[in-house]
Design a protein around this motif. Sequence first.
Motif, mmCIF file in Angstrom:
data_model
loop_
_atom_site.group_PDB
_atom_site.id
_atom_site.type_symbol
_atom_site.label_atom_id
_atom_site.label_comp_id
_atom_site.label_asym_id
_atom_site.label_seq_id
_atom_site.Cartn_x
_atom_site.Cartn_y
_atom_site.Cartn_z
ATOM 1 N N ASP A 125 47.379 58.638 33.806
ATOM 2 C CA ASP A 125 46.875 57.358 33.307
ATOM 3 C C ASP A 125 47.944 56.274 33.435
ATOM 4 O OD1 ASP A 125 44.401 58.430 32.714
ATOM 5 O OD2 ASP A 125 44.831 58.727 30.592
ATOM 6 N N ASP A 126 49.205 56.644 33.159
ATOM 7 C CA ASP A 126 50.295 55.679 33.304
ATOM 8 C C ASP A 126 50.461 55.254 34.755
ATOM 9 O OD1 ASP A 126 50.824 55.704 30.594
ATOM 10 O OD2 ASP A 126 52.542 57.073 30.747
ATOM 11 N N ASP A 127 50.369 56.224 35.696
ATOM 12 C CA ASP A 127 50.451 55.891 37.125
ATOM 13 C C ASP A 127 49.339 54.913 37.515
ATOM 14 O OD1 ASP A 127 52.590 57.645 37.536
ATOM 15 O OD2 ASP A 127 51.290 59.274 38.264
ATOM 16 N N ARG A 128 48.141 55.208 37.080
ATOM 17 C CA ARG A 128 46.991 54.364 37.429
ATOM 18 C C ARG A 128 47.146 52.961 36.842
ATOM 19 N NH1 ARG A 128 42.015 57.777 38.731
ATOM 20 N NH2 ARG A 128 42.928 59.824 39.097
ATOM 21 N N THR A 129 47.574 52.885 35.593
ATOM 22 C CA THR A 129 47.788 51.584 34.955
ATOM 23 C C THR A 129 48.869 50.802 35.690
ATOM 24 O OG1 THR A 129 47.100 52.445 32.806
ATOM 25 C CG2 THR A 129 48.440 50.440 32.796
ATOM 26 N N PHE A 130 49.953 51.484 36.050
ATOM 27 C CA PHE A 130 51.034 50.832 36.777
ATOM 28 C C PHE A 130 50.549 50.346 38.145
ATOM 29 C CE2 PHE A 130 54.788 51.045 39.614
ATOM 30 C CZ PHE A 130 55.525 50.021 39.030
ATOM 31 N N LEU A 131 49.807 51.179 38.865
ATOM 32 C CA LEU A 131 49.304 50.785 40.183
ATOM 33 C C LEU A 131 48.361 49.589 40.097
ATOM 34 C CD1 LEU A 131 48.815 54.304 41.742
ATOM 35 C CD2 LEU A 131 50.208 52.468 42.693
ATOM 36 N N VAL A 132 47.500 49.575 39.106
ATOM 37 C CA VAL A 132 46.598 48.432 38.925
ATOM 38 C C VAL A 132 47.411 47.180 38.614
ATOM 39 C CG1 VAL A 132 44.798 47.484 37.411
ATOM 40 C CG2 VAL A 132 44.585 49.808 38.312
ATOM 41 N N ALA A 133 48.458 47.313 37.803
ATOM 42 C CA ALA A 133 49.318 46.164 37.492
ATOM 43 C C ALA A 133 50.048 45.678 38.741
ATOM 44 C CB ALA A 133 50.311 46.527 36.396
ATOM 45 N N VAL A 134 50.540 46.604 39.566
ATOM 46 C CA VAL A 134 51.197 46.218 40.820
ATOM 47 C C VAL A 134 50.215 45.456 41.709
ATOM 48 C CG1 VAL A 134 52.163 47.136 42.981
ATOM 49 C CG2 VAL A 134 52.961 48.018 40.792
ATOM 50 N N ALA A 135 48.994 45.951 41.821
ATOM 51 C CA ALA A 135 47.984 45.271 42.643
ATOM 52 C C ALA A 135 47.683 43.881 42.088
ATOM 53 C CB ALA A 135 46.709 46.108 42.711
ATOM 54 N N HIS A 136 47.616 43.763 40.781
ATOM 55 C CA HIS A 136 47.354 42.460 40.157
ATOM 56 C C HIS A 136 48.485 41.482 40.487
ATOM 57 C CE1 HIS A 136 45.886 39.557 37.271
ATOM 58 N NE2 HIS A 136 47.076 39.532 36.710
ATOM 59 N N GLN A 137 49.729 41.942 40.328
ATOM 60 C CA GLN A 137 50.877 41.079 40.645
ATOM 61 C C GLN A 137 50.919 40.737 42.133
ATOM 62 O OE1 GLN A 137 52.908 39.569 38.440
ATOM 63 N NE2 GLN A 137 51.489 40.424 36.952
ATOM 64 N N CYS A 138 50.552 41.688 42.965
ATOM 65 C CA CYS A 138 50.489 41.446 44.414
ATOM 66 C C CYS A 138 49.490 40.336 44.711
ATOM 67 C CB CYS A 138 50.094 42.736 45.126
ATOM 68 S SG CYS A 138 49.935 42.593 46.915
ATOM 69 N N ALA A 139 48.321 40.409 44.108
ATOM 70 C CA ALA A 139 47.290 39.384 44.336
ATOM 71 C C ALA A 139 47.778 38.010 43.876
ATOM 72 C CB ALA A 139 46.003 39.767 43.609
ATOM 73 N N ILE A 140 48.422 37.955 42.723
ATOM 74 C CA ILE A 140 48.934 36.677 42.216
ATOM 75 C C ILE A 140 50.005 36.129 43.153
ATOM 76 C CG2 ILE A 140 50.335 35.635 40.380
ATOM 77 C CD1 ILE A 140 48.838 37.514 38.420
ATOM 78 N N ALA A 141 50.931 36.981 43.561
ATOM 79 C CA ALA A 141 52.011 36.533 44.442
ATOM 80 C C ALA A 141 51.473 36.063 45.787
ATOM 81 C CB ALA A 141 53.022 37.657 44.640
ATOM 82 N N MET A 142 50.501 36.773 46.333
ATOM 83 C CA MET A 142 49.926 36.363 47.615
ATOM 84 C C MET A 142 49.172 35.043 47.488
ATOM 85 S SD MET A 142 48.792 39.911 49.418
ATOM 86 C CE MET A 142 48.040 39.000 50.751
#
Length: 171
Positions: A125-142
Amino acid sequence: PEDVTHAILTHATRALGAYAGAVARLVDAGRTFELVGTRGYPAAVIAEVLRVPADTPYPIGHVARAGEAVFLESLAAWRARFPAVEPAALAGRDDGAWAALPLRTAGRLTGVLTLSFWTARAFSDDDRTFLVAVAHQCAIAMERARLHAEVAEARGVAERADRAKGDFLAN
């Protein structure tokens, strides 16, 4: 966006122990994925997926259709969920794991972040939460990088127009 993508993939693959990753954006009114950046994939694999239809039978197609992340913890999990296709970059390995995460900007799907792992792994669950957060930050940065590029282009157009006006008035 390409520089931002490179930084994201460099840090995400290192932090998560992935051997490769890619970011693709939706283009053609959401009908096509276009690679923005990759890390770790062989050139032959990249050449095959520079532009792919959003309805592709691969995990990124599922992300486009359902708008949800896909976590595949093993080759068996891949084959059970996507029996019509094999992972593009197994490179002779007998197992692996994959994650495909939606990139959303202002509530709409704008792309996908994918990560590939050499061995099977359970995504906690922690991995999944972290990956979703990384994707969210990626979208914002892009999105910020895209907006910055648009502002720079608009500034260039305005400066050229100002010079043309000055030249006209000088004549």
